[in-house]
Design a protein around this motif. Structure first.
Motif, PDB file in Angstrom:
ATOM      1  N   GLY A 153       0.739  -1.254   0.000  1.00 27.99           N
ATOM      2  CA  GLY A 153       0.000   0.000   0.000  1.00 27.99           C
ATOM      3  C   GLY A 153       0.767   1.301   0.000  1.00 27.99           C
ATOM      4  O   GLY A 153       1.902   1.377   0.397  1.00 27.99           O
ATOM      5  N   SER A 154       0.085   2.275  -0.433  1.00 26.56           N
ATOM      6  CA  SER A 154       0.640   3.618  -0.440  1.00 26.56           C
ATOM      7  C   SER A 154      -0.445   4.561   0.048  1.00 26.56           C
ATOM      8  O   SER A 154      -1.545   4.583  -0.487  1.00 26.56           O
ATOM      9  N   HIS A 155      -0.145   5.285   1.084  1.00 19.77           N
ATOM     10  CA  HIS A 155      -1.073   6.273   1.623  1.00 19.77           C
ATOM     11  C   HIS A 155      -0.281   7.538   1.877  1.00 19.77           C
ATOM     12  O   HIS A 155       0.667   7.530   2.655  1.00 19.77           O
ATOM     13  N   ASN A 156      -0.630   8.583   1.191  1.00 17.69           N
ATOM     14  CA  ASN A 156       0.094   9.846   1.313  1.00 17.69           C
ATOM     15  C   ASN A 156       1.584   9.663   1.045  1.00 17.69           C
ATOM     16  O   ASN A 156       2.430  10.207   1.746  1.00 17.69           O
ATOM     17  N   GLY A 157       1.909   8.833   0.049  1.00 15.03           N
ATOM     18  CA  GLY A 157       3.300   8.626  -0.321  1.00 15.03           C
ATOM     19  C   GLY A 157       4.056   7.667   0.579  1.00 15.03           C
ATOM     20  O   GLY A 157       5.265   7.516   0.446  1.00 15.03           O
ATOM     21  N   GLU A 158       3.368   7.019   1.511  1.00 17.69           N
ATOM     22  CA  GLU A 158       4.030   6.079   2.415  1.00 17.69           C
ATOM     23  C   GLU A 158       3.805   4.651   1.935  1.00 17.69           C
ATOM     24  O   GLU A 158       2.798   4.343   1.317  1.00 17.69           O
ATOM     25  N   ALA A 159       4.762   3.783   2.240  1.00 17.80           N
ATOM     26  CA  ALA A 159       4.645   2.376   1.889  1.00 17.80           C
ATOM     27  C   ALA A 159       5.292   1.543   2.981  1.00 17.80           C
ATOM     28  O   ALA A 159       6.111   2.042   3.746  1.00 17.80           O
ATOM     29  N   THR A 160       4.915   0.276   3.047  1.00 18.45           N
ATOM     30  CA  THR A 160       5.552  -0.638   3.984  1.00 18.45           C
ATOM     31  C   THR A 160       6.288  -1.704   3.186  1.00 18.45           C
ATOM     32  O   THR A 160       5.938  -1.986   2.032  1.00 18.45           O
TER      33      THR A 160
END
Length: 69
Positions: A46-53
């Motif tokens: 996932g990507s939320h506001n440019g973040e990923a895990t």
């Protein structure tokens, strides 16, 4: 898991090249496992506001040492 783009790039290169460098795996409240490992898988989520895990799977590739914490 990865702190920056350089670390991410290095992990991917280890995976594709099949290298087995020495890693230090710290298991909180248990101990430290050190020795050669092969990166057997890397998963990005996932990507939320440019973040990923990221998740990286390792397989031992030789003698390991364990130090209790």
């Amino acid at each position: 898991m990865f702190k920056d783009a350089g670390t991410d790039e290095r992990a991917r290169q280890l995976f594709f090249d099949g290298e087995t460098p020495a890693f230090q795996v710290i298991i909180p409240d248990f101990g430290i496992v050190e020795g050669p490992f092969q990166v057997t898988g890397i998963e990005y989520a996932g990507s939320h506001n440019g973040e990923a895990t990221y998740e990286m799977s390792l397989a031992s590739a030789g003698a390991l040492t364990f130090t209790a914490l």
